[in-house]
Design an enzyme around this catalytic site. Structure first.
Site, PDB file in Angstrom:
ATOM      1  N   ARG A 125      40.516  29.508  40.684  1.00 43.72           N
ATOM      2  CA  ARG A 125      41.950  29.359  40.881  1.00 43.72           C
ATOM      3  C   ARG A 125      42.633  29.279  39.524  1.00 43.72           C
ATOM      4  O   ARG A 125      42.086  28.682  38.581  1.00 43.72           O
ATOM      5  CB  ARG A 125      42.288  28.062  41.647  1.00 43.72           C
ATOM      6  CG  ARG A 125      42.096  28.109  43.147  1.00 43.72           C
ATOM      7  CD  ARG A 125      43.126  28.992  43.865  1.00 43.72           C
ATOM      8  NE  ARG A 125      42.946  28.940  45.308  1.00 43.72           N
ATOM      9  CZ  ARG A 125      42.171  29.766  46.018  1.00 43.72           C
ATOM     10  NH1 ARG A 125      41.526  30.741  45.422  1.00 43.72           N
ATOM     11  NH2 ARG A 125      42.075  29.634  47.333  1.00 43.72           N
ATOM     12  N   GLU A 138      51.225  33.118  40.926  1.00 44.01           N
ATOM     13  CA  GLU A 138      50.878  34.396  41.560  1.00 44.01           C
ATOM     14  C   GLU A 138      52.000  34.835  42.478  1.00 44.01           C
ATOM     15  O   GLU A 138      52.542  33.993  43.211  1.00 44.01           O
ATOM     16  CB  GLU A 138      49.567  34.261  42.334  1.00 44.01           C
ATOM     17  CG  GLU A 138      48.393  33.980  41.418  1.00 44.01           C
ATOM     18  CD  GLU A 138      47.044  33.889  42.139  1.00 44.01           C
ATOM     19  OE1 GLU A 138      47.000  34.066  43.372  1.00 44.01           O
ATOM     20  OE2 GLU A 138      46.046  33.646  41.454  1.00 44.01           O
ATOM     21  N   HIS A 162      43.929  38.632  42.338  1.00 50.26           N
ATOM     22  CA  HIS A 162      43.363  37.699  43.322  1.00 50.26           C
ATOM     23  C   HIS A 162      42.681  38.465  44.473  1.00 50.26           C
ATOM     24  O   HIS A 162      43.072  38.333  45.634  1.00 50.26           O
ATOM     25  CB  HIS A 162      44.443  36.746  43.859  1.00 50.26           C
ATOM     26  CG  HIS A 162      43.861  35.487  44.449  1.00 50.26           C
ATOM     27  ND1 HIS A 162      44.485  34.264  44.377  1.00 50.26           N
ATOM     28  CD2 HIS A 162      42.696  35.260  45.124  1.00 50.26           C
ATOM     29  CE1 HIS A 162      43.744  33.349  44.976  1.00 50.26           C
ATOM     30  NE2 HIS A 162      42.648  33.939  45.450  1.00 50.26           N
TER      31      HIS A 162
HETATM   32  P1  NAP Z   1      32.320  25.150  47.609  1.00 50.33           P
HETATM   33  O1  NAP Z   1      30.968  25.581  47.993  1.00 50.33           O
HETATM   34  O2  NAP Z   1      33.017  24.115  48.407  1.00 50.33           O
HETATM   35  O3  NAP Z   1      32.260  24.668  46.090  1.00 50.33           O
HETATM   36  C1  NAP Z   1      33.344  24.001  45.510  1.00 50.33           C
HETATM   37  C2  NAP Z   1      33.023  23.631  44.095  1.00 50.33           C
HETATM   38  O4  NAP Z   1      34.159  22.921  43.576  1.00 50.33           O
HETATM   39  C3  NAP Z   1      31.827  22.704  43.986  1.00 50.33           C
HETATM   40  O5  NAP Z   1      31.198  22.963  42.776  1.00 50.33           O
HETATM   41  C4  NAP Z   1      32.484  21.321  43.979  1.00 50.33           C
HETATM   42  O6  NAP Z   1      31.737  20.360  43.288  1.00 50.33           O
HETATM   43  C5  NAP Z   1      33.729  21.620  43.152  1.00 50.33           C
HETATM   44  N1  NAP Z   1      34.774  20.627  43.393  1.00 50.33           N
HETATM   45  C6  NAP Z   1      35.517  20.473  44.525  1.00 50.33           C
HETATM   46  N2  NAP Z   1      36.383  19.465  44.363  1.00 50.33           N
HETATM   47  C7  NAP Z   1      36.170  18.970  43.111  1.00 50.33           C
HETATM   48  C8  NAP Z   1      36.746  17.918  42.346  1.00 50.33           C
HETATM   49  N3  NAP Z   1      37.728  17.166  42.854  1.00 50.33           N
HETATM   50  N4  NAP Z   1      36.280  17.703  41.094  1.00 50.33           N
HETATM   51  C9  NAP Z   1      35.275  18.449  40.581  1.00 50.33           C
HETATM   52  N5  NAP Z   1      34.693  19.470  41.266  1.00 50.33           N
HETATM   53  C10 NAP Z   1      35.136  19.716  42.505  1.00 50.33           C
HETATM   54  O7  NAP Z   1      33.349  26.376  47.553  1.00 50.33           O
HETATM   55  P2  NAP Z   1      33.065  27.898  47.186  1.00 50.33           P
HETATM   56  O8  NAP Z   1      32.958  28.686  48.434  1.00 50.33           O
HETATM   57  O9  NAP Z   1      31.982  27.970  46.163  1.00 50.33           O
HETATM   58  O10 NAP Z   1      34.473  28.277  46.521  1.00 50.33           O
HETATM   59  C11 NAP Z   1      34.857  27.713  45.274  1.00 50.33           C
HETATM   60  C12 NAP Z   1      36.296  28.042  44.984  1.00 50.33           C
HETATM   61  O11 NAP Z   1      36.422  29.436  44.726  1.00 50.33           O
HETATM   62  C13 NAP Z   1      37.256  27.804  46.160  1.00 50.33           C
HETATM   63  O12 NAP Z   1      37.696  26.469  46.211  1.00 50.33           O
HETATM   64  C14 NAP Z   1      38.384  28.764  45.880  1.00 50.33           C
HETATM   65  O13 NAP Z   1      39.406  28.120  45.170  1.00 50.33           O
HETATM   66  C15 NAP Z   1      37.747  29.828  44.987  1.00 50.33           C
HETATM   67  N6  NAP Z   1      37.721  31.144  45.644  1.00 50.33           N
HETATM   68  C16 NAP Z   1      38.426  32.152  45.091  1.00 50.33           C
HETATM   69  C17 NAP Z   1      38.395  33.389  45.674  1.00 50.33           C
HETATM   70  C18 NAP Z   1      39.174  34.534  45.090  1.00 50.33           C
HETATM   71  O14 NAP Z   1      39.672  35.346  45.847  1.00 50.33           O
HETATM   72  N7  NAP Z   1      39.267  34.650  43.783  1.00 50.33           N
HETATM   73  C19 NAP Z   1      37.642  33.612  46.830  1.00 50.33           C
HETATM   74  C20 NAP Z   1      36.921  32.550  47.360  1.00 50.33           C
HETATM   75  C21 NAP Z   1      36.961  31.309  46.746  1.00 50.33           C
HETATM   76  P3  NAP Z   1      30.458  19.630  43.917  1.00 50.33           P
HETATM   77  O15 NAP Z   1      30.095  20.361  45.200  1.00 50.33           O
HETATM   78  O16 NAP Z   1      29.436  19.772  42.864  1.00 50.33           O
HETATM   79  O17 NAP Z   1      30.850  18.232  44.178  1.00 50.33           O
END
Ligand code: NAP
Length: 323
Positions: free
Chosen positions: A236, A265, A284
């Protein structure tokens, strides 16, 4: 009487049609994205909302929606929604994890490779007619940075971070990671964030945007990165300080960046990153494949169908509302 559900965009997939059989469904037909003022008007009297990450659901809006019973977002990130305010009202919030993991990891790797090997810059060079006999193959011509054998630092080892680690293994990369929660993932060395930044040739960002991760990669942290490193952000905007990143790239401290997400965005035309030849930008599109978008829409619809039936959403970010 059927409950009223507002859907802020026409959605792909099959389950959205099923949802229409469970409620009185109203869909925003465009053109373009739903303006925020129209969101408030359209939602008045609605029991449910199916939205996109471009729809901002904040406290002020919620205060005007006493009938609202659930929110289902077609996204894994929920930083556009005040989840705490919804939780306080006992309203479940659905998201669409899992199905976009590989697609988004592919985007991160595409940006990593493109940034390392100057693909976008080379494409512009050819199209602009600059590829001439006087300016062609030579030992130093368009040289980039090797990916194979390099060290990748993953910031946030969630689902997408781990999928990026699997791709990196195929490229013979050494993989380091930092995450809020310690994890044992084969082939990945967990480290403190500052050490990861110092040791990584490539850094890929995969944490969710939350108050604790806003500006996580600020000017001081970017200054700690290895000279000549490449930064990729498909998580993000708001996690990486764009001004500090642009300065590090313009000054040659970092060699390149790949950026899919921006603080604002659509990105502002005067964003300093857009002026730099060594930045690959995309609008994005991390999860943008036809199949993945249909799967995301199906989960968003399934969350709404469950909520209408008085059941727990299959993918809920605040399950505590179910007691
Ligand atoms: P996920 O499996 O839930 O992983 C989220 C990650 O963020 C984990 O490493 C988690 O840490 C960390 N996190 C969450 N809240 C936090 C906090 N308050 N402080 C520190 N770390 C925190 O999600 P995912 O599927 O991998 O997706 C990750 C992110 O990618 C999404 O949240 C989204 O914003 C982004 N995304 C972007 C696109 C795009 O189109 N560019 C597409 C999909 C996703 P821990 O689990 O280690 O605690």
């Amino acid at each position: 009487m059927a409950k009223k559900v507002f859907v802020t965009h026409q959605l792909p997939g099959k389950r959205i049609h099923e949802l229409s059989r469970h409620c009185e469904m109203n869909v925003w037909m465009g053109p373009g994205l739903l303006p925020s003022a129209a969101l408030r008007t359209q939602l008045t009297g609605c029991h449910g909302l199916v939205c996109l990450l471009t729809d901002r659901i904040d406290k002020a809006l919620l205060d005007q929606l006493p009938e609202l019973e659930f929110v289902s977002s077609m996204s894994v990130g929920v930083d556009h929604i005040d989840v705490q305010a919804l939780s306080e009202r006992g309203i479940p919030v659905g998201n669409t994890p899992g199905v976009l993991v590989d697609t988004t990891a592919d985007t991160a790797f595409a940006l990593l490779l493109a940034a390392a090997r100057r693909v976008a810059e080379a494409d512009r060079f050819v199209r602009d007619g600059q590829w001439t006999a006087a300016n062609a193959w030579a030992p130093e011509f368009f040289t980039g940075k090797d990916v194979t054998g390099a060290t990748l630092g993953i910031v946030g080892l969630g689902e997408i971070g781990q999928a990026v680690a699997r791709r990196a293994a195929g490229f013979g990369m050494r993989v380091l990671a930092w995450s809020r929660t310690a994890r044992e993932v084969p082939g990945v060395e967990m480290l403190a964030l500052d050490e990861l930044l110092q040791r990584s040739d490539f850094v890929s960002v995969h944490v969710a945007l939350a108050p604790q991760t806003r500006n996580l990669l600020d000017a001081a942290r970017i200054a700690r990165m290895k000279p000549g490193a490449v930064l990729v952000n498909t998580a993000r905007g708001g996690i990486v300080d764009e001004q500090a990143l642009a300065e590090a790239l313009a000054g040659g401290r970092l060699s390149a960046a790949g950026v899919d997400v921006f603080e604002r965005e659509p990105v502002a035309a005067d964003n300093p990153l857009l002026r730099l030849p060594n930045v690959v930008v995309t609008p994005h599109i991390g999860s943008a494949t036809t199949l993945t978008r249909a799967r995301m829409a199906d989960i968003a619809a399934a969350n709404a169908i469950a909520a209408l039936a008085g059941q727990a959403m299959p993918c809920c970010v605040n399950p505590q509302v179910y007691g």
